[in-house]
Write an enzyme that holds these catalytic residues in place. Structure first.
Site, PDB file in Angstrom:
ATOM      1  N   HIS A 280     -10.263   0.079  -1.763  1.00 29.07           N
ATOM      2  CA  HIS A 280     -10.487  -1.264  -2.293  1.00 29.07           C
ATOM      3  C   HIS A 280     -10.316  -2.323  -1.195  1.00 29.07           C
ATOM      4  CE1 HIS A 280      -6.214  -0.547  -2.410  1.00 29.07           C
ATOM      5  NE2 HIS A 280      -5.969  -1.800  -2.696  1.00 29.07           N
TER       6      HIS A 280
ATOM      7  N   ASP B 122      -1.343  -1.567   4.787  1.00 25.71           N
ATOM      8  CA  ASP B 122      -1.394  -0.505   5.786  1.00 25.71           C
ATOM      9  C   ASP B 122      -2.570  -0.750   6.728  1.00 25.71           C
ATOM     10  OD1 ASP B 122      -1.456   1.796   7.272  1.00 25.71           O
ATOM     11  OD2 ASP B 122      -1.457   3.161   5.562  1.00 25.71           O
TER      12      ASP B 122
ATOM     13  N   HIS C 135       0.849  -1.192   0.000  1.00 24.66           N
ATOM     14  CA  HIS C 135       0.000   0.000   0.000  1.00 24.66           C
ATOM     15  C   HIS C 135       0.886   1.243   0.000  1.00 24.66           C
ATOM     16  CE1 HIS C 135      -3.688  -2.266   1.751  1.00 24.66           C
ATOM     17  NE2 HIS C 135      -3.716  -2.231   0.435  1.00 24.66           N
TER      18      HIS C 135
ATOM     19  N   GLY D  53      -3.560  -1.910  -7.515  1.00 25.51           N
ATOM     20  CA  GLY D  53      -4.527  -2.640  -6.695  1.00 25.51           C
ATOM     21  C   GLY D  53      -5.956  -2.163  -6.847  1.00 25.51           C
TER      22      GLY D  53
ATOM     23  N   ASP E 112      -5.254  -6.240  -7.510  1.00 29.67           N
ATOM     24  CA  ASP E 112      -5.474  -7.226  -6.441  1.00 29.67           C
ATOM     25  C   ASP E 112      -6.253  -8.421  -6.983  1.00 29.67           C
ATOM     26  OD1 ASP E 112      -4.210  -5.563  -4.588  1.00 29.67           O
ATOM     27  OD2 ASP E 112      -6.088  -4.662  -3.924  1.00 29.67           O
TER      28      ASP E 112
ATOM     29  N   ASP F 169     -11.366  -5.807  -1.987  1.00 29.94           N
ATOM     30  CA  ASP F 169     -10.428  -6.544  -2.833  1.00 29.94           C
ATOM     31  C   ASP F 169      -9.235  -7.045  -2.020  1.00 29.94           C
ATOM     32  OD1 ASP F 169     -12.016  -5.971  -5.050  1.00 29.94           O
ATOM     33  OD2 ASP F 169     -10.908  -4.128  -5.495  1.00 29.94           O
TER      34      ASP F 169
ATOM     35  N   ARG G  56      -7.798 -13.624   1.607  1.00 31.61           N
ATOM     36  CA  ARG G  56      -8.593 -14.847   1.744  1.00 31.61           C
ATOM     37  C   ARG G  56      -8.144 -15.908   0.750  1.00 31.61           C
ATOM     38  NH1 ARG G  56     -12.091 -16.839  -1.186  1.00 31.61           N
ATOM     39  NH2 ARG G  56     -13.588 -18.356  -0.519  1.00 31.61           N
TER      40      ARG G  56
END
Length: 158
Positions: free
Chosen positions: A102, A95, A12, A70, A75, A105, A111
């Site tokens: 997002h 961060d 980030h 991203g 992402d 995302d 996940r």
């Protein structure tokens, strides 16, 4: 996973400096692998690696795959690569102190990395442990959880 790993590097905005410092510290080890980055991170990583190679008189011969930023789909592109088993390790300096536009995302990416059981570092200390692991130098086959029971649930729509 082969001996040469496919490593995703993501950071980030507020963590890009940390990523560049980490890459500069570990560039020799990273040069032995394939690197995939999102957006601006890829540009910064490539610049840092070229700079370090030049300083040390090493020929730079690494092609870094650069995905979209991203928030613009990078992402999701990376998540698709994980699902296709094209990524072996993910270093994602996210961060935790700032909401991202997002966030959904980002959560999906974390996940899917967990679902596919890929080693993942979200901070520099963990990234240091990963990159210095003896497993980085040899083939490794992570065990995948069988999620087929989730796919065949009996759903009654009546």
């Amino acid at each position: 996973m082969d001996r040469i790993k496919n490593i995703a590097l993501v950071a980030h905005d507020n963590r890009k400096k940390d990523m560049v410092e980490w890459v500069e510290w570990n560039y020799k080890g990273l040069m032995k692998h394939r690197i995939v980055c999102t957006g601006t991170t890829g540009k910064l990583v490539e610049e840092a690696m070229k700079r370090k190679c030049k300083e040390d008189g090493i020929e730079y011969n690494l092609h870094i795959v650069k995905l979209k930023s991203g928030p613009l789909g990078g992402d999701q592109q990376l998540g698709a690569m994980i699902a296709e088993e094209e990524i072996d390790i993910m270093i994602f300096f996210w961060d935790p102190m700032q909401a991202q536009p997002h966030d959904v995302d980002v959560k999906a990416l974390l996940r899917i990395a967990t679902v596919y059981n890929i080693p993942m570092a979200s901070n520099r200390s963990t990234a240091d442990f990963l990159i210095s692991s003896p497993l980085m130098k040899e083939p490794y086959h992570p065990r995948l959880k069988d999620y087929s029971s989730y796919m065949v649930r009996n759903i009654d729509f009546n």
